[in-house]
Design a protein around this motif. Structure first.
Motif, PDB file in Angstrom:
ATOM      1  N   ASP A 243      81.913  76.757   6.949  1.00  0.00           N
ATOM      2  CA  ASP A 243      81.826  75.722   7.965  1.00  0.00           C
ATOM      3  C   ASP A 243      81.344  76.270   9.310  1.00  0.00           C
ATOM      4  O   ASP A 243      80.868  75.512  10.168  1.00  0.00           O
ATOM      5  CB  ASP A 243      83.192  75.050   8.167  1.00  0.00           C
ATOM      6  N   THR A 244      81.486  77.579   9.496  1.00  0.00           N
ATOM      7  CA  THR A 244      81.081  78.189  10.774  1.00  0.00           C
ATOM      8  C   THR A 244      79.598  78.537  10.808  1.00  0.00           C
ATOM      9  O   THR A 244      79.068  78.884  11.865  1.00  0.00           O
ATOM     10  CB  THR A 244      81.882  79.479  11.033  1.00  0.00           C
ATOM     11  N   TRP A 245      78.923  78.455   9.671  1.00  0.00           N
ATOM     12  CA  TRP A 245      77.543  78.936   9.598  1.00  0.00           C
ATOM     13  C   TRP A 245      76.579  78.271  10.582  1.00  0.00           C
ATOM     14  O   TRP A 245      75.765  78.971  11.201  1.00  0.00           O
ATOM     15  CB  TRP A 245      77.014  78.814   8.164  1.00  0.00           C
ATOM     16  N   PRO A 246      76.601  76.955  10.760  1.00  0.00           N
ATOM     17  CA  PRO A 246      75.643  76.358  11.711  1.00  0.00           C
ATOM     18  C   PRO A 246      75.782  76.934  13.116  1.00  0.00           C
ATOM     19  O   PRO A 246      74.789  77.254  13.773  1.00  0.00           O
ATOM     20  CB  PRO A 246      75.987  74.871  11.675  1.00  0.00           C
ATOM     21  N   THR A 247      77.023  77.081  13.576  1.00  0.00           N
ATOM     22  CA  THR A 247      77.253  77.627  14.917  1.00  0.00           C
ATOM     23  C   THR A 247      76.908  79.106  14.965  1.00  0.00           C
ATOM     24  O   THR A 247      76.257  79.580  15.909  1.00  0.00           O
ATOM     25  CB  THR A 247      78.717  77.414  15.333  1.00  0.00           C
ATOM     26  N   THR A 248      77.338  79.834  13.955  1.00  0.00           N
ATOM     27  CA  THR A 248      77.061  81.269  13.924  1.00  0.00           C
ATOM     28  C   THR A 248      75.567  81.544  13.887  1.00  0.00           C
ATOM     29  O   THR A 248      75.072  82.474  14.541  1.00  0.00           O
ATOM     30  CB  THR A 248      77.739  81.925  12.707  1.00  0.00           C
ATOM     31  N   LYS A 249      74.839  80.753  13.138  1.00  0.00           N
ATOM     32  CA  LYS A 249      73.385  80.936  13.043  1.00  0.00           C
ATOM     33  C   LYS A 249      72.743  80.872  14.428  1.00  0.00           C
ATOM     34  O   LYS A 249      71.951  81.756  14.801  1.00  0.00           O
ATOM     35  CB  LYS A 249      72.781  79.877  12.127  1.00  0.00           C
ATOM     36  N   ALA A 250      73.062  79.848  15.193  1.00  0.00           N
ATOM     37  CA  ALA A 250      72.474  79.698  16.529  1.00  0.00           C
ATOM     38  C   ALA A 250      72.858  80.860  17.437  1.00  0.00           C
ATOM     39  O   ALA A 250      72.015  81.401  18.173  1.00  0.00           O
ATOM     40  CB  ALA A 250      72.927  78.376  17.151  1.00  0.00           C
ATOM     41  N   ASN A 251      74.113  81.289  17.380  1.00  0.00           N
ATOM     42  CA  ASN A 251      74.567  82.397  18.223  1.00  0.00           C
ATOM     43  C   ASN A 251      73.977  83.726  17.772  1.00  0.00           C
ATOM     44  O   ASN A 251      73.673  84.593  18.599  1.00  0.00           O
ATOM     45  CB  ASN A 251      76.091  82.458  18.227  1.00  0.00           C
ATOM     46  N   PHE A 252      73.824  83.892  16.469  1.00  0.00           N
ATOM     47  CA  PHE A 252      73.223  85.110  15.941  1.00  0.00           C
ATOM     48  C   PHE A 252      71.772  85.241  16.411  1.00  0.00           C
ATOM     49  O   PHE A 252      71.339  86.309  16.849  1.00  0.00           O
ATOM     50  CB  PHE A 252      73.288  85.109  14.414  1.00  0.00           C
ATOM     51  N   VAL A 253      71.010  84.166  16.325  1.00  0.00           N
ATOM     52  CA  VAL A 253      69.615  84.186  16.781  1.00  0.00           C
ATOM     53  C   VAL A 253      69.556  84.531  18.268  1.00  0.00           C
ATOM     54  O   VAL A 253      68.734  85.348  18.704  1.00  0.00           O
ATOM     55  CB  VAL A 253      68.927  82.832  16.507  1.00  0.00           C
ATOM     56  N   ALA A 254      70.431  83.934  19.064  1.00  0.00           N
ATOM     57  CA  ALA A 254      70.458  84.228  20.497  1.00  0.00           C
ATOM     58  C   ALA A 254      70.813  85.693  20.747  1.00  0.00           C
ATOM     59  O   ALA A 254      70.254  86.336  21.643  1.00  0.00           O
ATOM     60  CB  ALA A 254      71.462  83.309  21.192  1.00  0.00           C
ATOM     61  N   MET A 255      71.741  86.225  19.943  1.00  0.00           N
ATOM     62  CA  MET A 255      72.132  87.629  20.092  1.00  0.00           C
ATOM     63  C   MET A 255      70.970  88.557  19.748  1.00  0.00           C
ATOM     64  O   MET A 255      70.719  89.552  20.441  1.00  0.00           O
ATOM     65  CB  MET A 255      73.338  87.917  19.178  1.00  0.00           C
ATOM     66  N   ILE A 256      70.245  88.242  18.689  1.00  0.00           N
ATOM     67  CA  ILE A 256      69.104  89.065  18.290  1.00  0.00           C
ATOM     68  C   ILE A 256      68.045  89.072  19.387  1.00  0.00           C
ATOM     69  O   ILE A 256      67.468  90.119  19.716  1.00  0.00           O
ATOM     70  CB  ILE A 256      68.498  88.551  16.962  1.00  0.00           C
ATOM     71  N   LYS A 257      67.767  87.921  19.961  1.00  0.00           N
ATOM     72  CA  LYS A 257      66.765  87.851  21.030  1.00  0.00           C
ATOM     73  C   LYS A 257      67.183  88.696  22.222  1.00  0.00           C
ATOM     74  O   LYS A 257      66.371  89.419  22.808  1.00  0.00           O
ATOM     75  CB  LYS A 257      66.552  86.391  21.447  1.00  0.00           C
ATOM     76  N   ARG A 258      68.446  88.608  22.598  1.00  0.00           N
ATOM     77  CA  ARG A 258      68.933  89.379  23.734  1.00  0.00           C
ATOM     78  C   ARG A 258      68.888  90.876  23.448  1.00  0.00           C
ATOM     79  O   ARG A 258      68.411  91.680  24.259  1.00  0.00           O
ATOM     80  CB  ARG A 258      70.356  88.934  24.078  1.00  0.00           C
ATOM     81  N   LEU A 259      69.379  91.274  22.276  1.00  0.00           N
ATOM     82  CA  LEU A 259      69.402  92.696  21.926  1.00  0.00           C
ATOM     83  C   LEU A 259      67.990  93.244  21.764  1.00  0.00           C
ATOM     84  O   LEU A 259      67.698  94.373  22.168  1.00  0.00           O
ATOM     85  CB  LEU A 259      70.202  92.897  20.638  1.00  0.00           C
ATOM     86  N   SER A 260      67.108  92.456  21.174  1.00  0.00           N
ATOM     87  CA  SER A 260      65.717  92.881  20.999  1.00  0.00           C
ATOM     88  C   SER A 260      65.079  93.192  22.344  1.00  0.00           C
ATOM     89  O   SER A 260      64.389  94.213  22.504  1.00  0.00           O
ATOM     90  CB  SER A 260      64.925  91.799  20.274  1.00  0.00           C
ATOM     91  N   ALA A 261      65.303  92.334  23.322  1.00  0.00           N
ATOM     92  CA  ALA A 261      64.723  92.560  24.647  1.00  0.00           C
ATOM     93  C   ALA A 261      65.258  93.849  25.263  1.00  0.00           C
ATOM     94  O   ALA A 261      64.503  94.639  25.856  1.00  0.00           O
ATOM     95  CB  ALA A 261      65.032  91.368  25.558  1.00  0.00           C
TER      96      ALA A 261
END
Length: 628
Positions: A176-194
Motif C-alpha cells: 500500500d505504500t508503493w505509490p507514495t514511496t515511488k514518488a519519494n524515491f524518484v525525488a531522492m534519486i534526482k537529488r542524490l544524482s545532482a
C-alpha cells in the motif's frame, strides 16, 4: 542480495583566399584494443583482502568497477552507517571516521590501484527496519540532507561512486505504500544524482527483477500497486513488477541500473536465474528505458547455489524404505551452498550434475539422511533434495546474452564466491568483445578571414570502415590557451563524414571528438591550425594632400579591439615601404600619418601586423594624388 553555437570564441569562416587546407588524423592507436569491462558485481562487507587482490590481479580488464557493501540504513536516528568489518560484527561503526574502516580502505586501495573503480553499496535489507527508509526520504528536507551526507561520505571514503541497494521497499514494506514511496524515491534519486554528478561521482541503482517482465493478458488494462495503468498484454511491465523503482523515471539520473536477475526460484525448487527469464528482463528494461540507455543496464548473474528439500502432498519425499508415518526431528530447510560446496555434495553423493541449457545452470537431486521418528521409534530416512547452481559456465552464457542485447554487461553476486576459472574466462570474453578504436581525421581551412565561414570536415572510421551516425563534437583552442571550447555538434552522414561551417574569430587549433558507442571506443583527432586574418579598411582623411605636407589616413580593423600593430605602407619600385606605424585604439581604429616628398599619384595600404591571436590583414589599396 535478494532476487534482486555558440559563436563565442570561435565560429570561424572562409578566407577570401582559402589557402591550403590541413588534414589531421587521430593520434596513434594501440594495435590491440583494450578489453571490454563487461563484468561488474559486488563484494559483501565481509570480503577479504585476498579476494580483492585476486580480482585485481586476475580479471584481465574484464571488471571495470566493483560495488562493496559499505553502508547500511540503521533507522532514522542513524540513516547512514558503515558496516563494521574490522571486528566482523557487521554492526554500525562508531569511530572518528564513521564513513569507512581500515579494511574497507585496504580493499579500495587494492582495487583502485589495479584500475578497478570502487562504488560504496548503501543497503536497506534489514526486515526489522521495514518502512523506515521509505518514511525517512518522504520529506524534501531529509532528502536534501541525506543526499549531501552521502556525497560527503563518498568523498571522504575515497570511492568512485555510490550504489543504492534499497530492497525493503518491495520485500518487506507494505504494498500500500508503493505509490507514495515511488514518488519519494524518484525525488531522492534526482537529488542524490545532482550531488554526486557535481562531485564527479557515479550513481548506481540496484533493483530486483520481477517474475513477470511483460504484462499478462489477465492484468492488461488494470492498475498496478503503484497506481499505474498497465498497457496491453505483451507490453513492458513497469519495473518487471516492482514498479516502486520507476526505471523509466530515474534512468536519466543514474549511471548504472543493475537488475538482480537471480533468485527466480525461492520457495519452490528451480533455477536461480534462468537465462530465458533474464533475456525477457533485459527486453522489458530496454522497452522501458529506451535503447539509448542500453549501456546503463547491467543484468544480474548468480554465482552460488540453492539446495531445497522436496515435498509432495504435504509430505517430504523420502527414500523408498522410509515408513509412511516418518516425521523428521528437524524440519528440512533450503540452504545456499557456494559453487564449490554444491560440487562437493554431488561428489559425496556420487551424483553427476546435469547442465540445463535453457536455464544455463547445473542441477541434480540426491537423498540426505535425516533423523526422525516413525511408530514411536527413532528412524533415519533419506529426504530427497534438489540442487541448482550457477558457475563460470553460467556466467559465460550470461555475458553472451548481455553482449547480444548490447547492454552494459553482467552484475555478479558475488565475487567472493567465484571459482578459480572465473576471472580467466571473463578475461577471454572481455578481449573477444573489446571495443574497436575510432580513427578521426579532421580537415580545416589553413587560413580564414575574420567573421567569415570556413570549412571543417571530420571523417570517422573504425575497423577499416566509415562510421555513420556518430555524434561528433567540434572544439576550438584559441592561440595562447590550452582549454578547448566546444563550438558545435553534428552527426556523421552515411559516409562517416561530419561537416561544420563555423565563423573565424582568431588563430587557433581545431579538434574533433567522436563519441563511442556499444561496440566502438570514442576517438579524437589531431589538431589542425587555422590562421585568421583581420579585416582592415582604410581611407584618406586629408582631402587635398600636397607634397611636403602631412597626409593622414584613418584605418579600422575587425574585430574592433585595441592593440593591433598597424603599418601605413607606400608602393615603390622596390615593393611596399612602411611610412608610419600606430596601434589601434579600443574601438579598433587608428590614425597614421606621413609626409609625401613628391607630387603625383601614389598607392597606399594599411597592414595589420601578425600577432599571437591573428594573422596578417591588409586593406584594399588607396590611390592618392599628391599636389605640388
Amino acid at each position: 542480495m535478494r532476487g534482486r553555437t555558440a559563436r563565442a570564441i570561435v565560429t570561424l569562416a572562409c578566407a577570401s583566399a582559402l589557402g591550403a587546407a590541413l588534414l589531421a588524423g587521430s593520434p596513434a592507436q594501440a594495435a590491440d584494443p583494450a578489453p571490454r569491462p563487461l563484468a561488474s558485481g559486488w563484494f559483501g562487507w565481509w570480503a577479504t583482502q585476498a579476494q580483492a587482490a585476486d580480482l585485481a590481479a586476475r580479471n584481465g580488464g574484464s571488471t571495470g568497477e566493483v560495488n562493496v557493501f559499505w553502508w547500511f540504513f540503521d533507522g532514522p536516528s542513524r540513516p547512514l552507517c558503515t558496516y563494521d568489518n574490522d571486528s566482523m560484527s557487521g554492526n554500525c561503526v562508531v569511530s572518528s571516521t564513521p564513513w569507512t574502516t581500515r579494511k574497507f580502505q585496504d580493499l579500495r586501495t587494492t582495487l583502485q590501484d589495479s584500475g578497478v573503480r570502487v562504488l560504496a553499496s548503501f543497503t536497506d535489507l534489514d526486515a526489522n527496519r521495514s518502512g523506515q527508509l521509505a518514511t525517512y526520504i518522504s520529506t524534501p528536507e531529509n532528502r536534501r540532507a541525506f543526499a549531501r551526507k552521502i556525497r560527503i561520505w563518498a568523498n571522504q571514503a575515497g570511492v568512485d561512486g555510490v550504489d543504492l541497494d534499497w530492497e525493503n521497499f518491495v520485500f518487506n514494506d507494505d504494498r500500500d505504500t508503493w505509490p507514495t514511496t515511488k514518488a519519494n524515491f524518484v525525488a531522492m534519486i534526482k537529488r542524490l544524482s545532482a550531488e554526486l554528478r557535481a562531485a564527479g561521482l557515479t550513481l548506481s541503482v540496484t533493483v530486483p527483477a520481477g517474475w513477470q517482465p511483460f504484462v499478462s493478458a489477465s492484468s492488461a488494462g488494470t492498475t498496478n500497486a503503484c497506481g499505474d495503468l498497465l498497457g496491453p498484454a505483451g507490453s513492458p511491465n513497469p519495473g518487471t513488477g516492482y514498479c516502486v523503482y520507476a526505471w523509466q523515471q530515474i534512468i536519466g539520473h543514474v549511471d548504472r541500473l543493475r537488475i538482480m536477475a537471480y533468485d527466480y526460484s525461492w520457495d519452490t525448487p528451480g533455477p536461480i536465474g534462468p537465462q530465458n527469464w533474464a533475456a525477457q528482463v533485459i527486453d522489458s528494461a530496454l522497452a522501458q528505458v529506451g535503447r539509448a540507455n542500453a549501456g546503463r543496464i547491467w543484468i544480474g548473474e548468480p554465482q552460488y547455489g540453492r539446495n531445497w528439500p522436496l515435498s509432495s502432498g504435504g509430505r517430504w519425499i523420502t527414500d523408498p524404505g522410509c515408513p509412511v508415518d516418518w516425521v523428521p526431528d528437524t524440519t528440512p530447510v533450503r540452504t545456499s551452498p557456494t559453487i564449490e560446496q554444491a560440487v562437493a555434495i554431488a561428489a559425496r553423493e556420487s551424483v553427476t550434475p546435469t547442465w540445463d541449457a535453457v536455464a544455463a545452470e547445473w542441477t541434480y537431486r540426491y537423498f540426505y539422511d535425516s533423523a526422525g521418528r516413525a511408530g514411536g521409534r527413532p528412524v533415519t530416512c533419506g529426504v530427497q533434495r534438489e540442487v541448482w547452481y550457477a558457475d563460470t559456465r553460467s556466467a559465460q552464457a550470461r555475458v553472451k546474452l548481455a553482449m547480444s542485447k548490447r547492454i552494459g554487461g553482467i552484475a555478479v553476486w558475488q565475487f567472493g564466491q567465484v571459482t578459480p576459472d572465473f576471472y580467466p574466462a571473463m578475461a577471454r570474453l572481455a578481449q573477444r568483445w573489446a571495443k574497436s578504436a575510432t580513427a578521426v581525421r579532421l580537415r580545416a581551412d589553413a587560413t580564414a578571414t575574420y567573421d567569415r565561414n570556413l570549412s571543417v570536415r571530420v571523417v570517422a572510421s573504425s575497423g577499416g570502415e566509415r562510421v555513420p551516425g556518430a555524434t561528433t563534437i567540434l572544439r576550438f583552442t584559441p592561440a595562447g590557451t590550452t582549454e578547448p571550447v566546444t563550438v558545435s555538434e553534428a552527426v556523421t552522414d552515411a559516409e562517416g563524414v561530419a561537416r561544420f561551417s563555423p565563423a573565424a574569430t582568431q588563430n587557433g587549433d581545431w579538434t574533433a571528438h567522436v563519441r563511442g558507442d556499444w561496440g566502438r571506443l570514442p576517438g579524437d583527432s589531431a589538431p589542425a591550425a587555422t590562421v585568421v586574418a583581420p579585416v582592415v579598411a582604410a581611407r584618406a582623411l586629408t582631402t587635398a594632400p600636397r607634397a611636403g605636407e602631412t597626409l593622414r589616413v584613418r584605418a579600422a580593423v575587425q574585430p574592433g579591439i585595441g592593440g593591433f600593430a598597424m603599418a601605413l605602407q607606400r608602393r615603390t619600385a622596390d615593393g611596399w615601404r612602411t611610412e608610419a606605424r600606430a596601434a589601434t585604439r579600443y574601438d579598433g581604429s587608428a590614425t597614421l600619418s606621413y609626409v609625401p616628398a613628391q607630387a603625383g599619384e601614389t598607392r597606399l595600404r594599411v597592414v595589420a601586423l601578425p600577432s599571437e591571436g591573428f594573422g596578417r590583414g591588409v586593406s584594399p589599396a588607396l590611390v592618392v594624388t599628391i599636389a605640388r
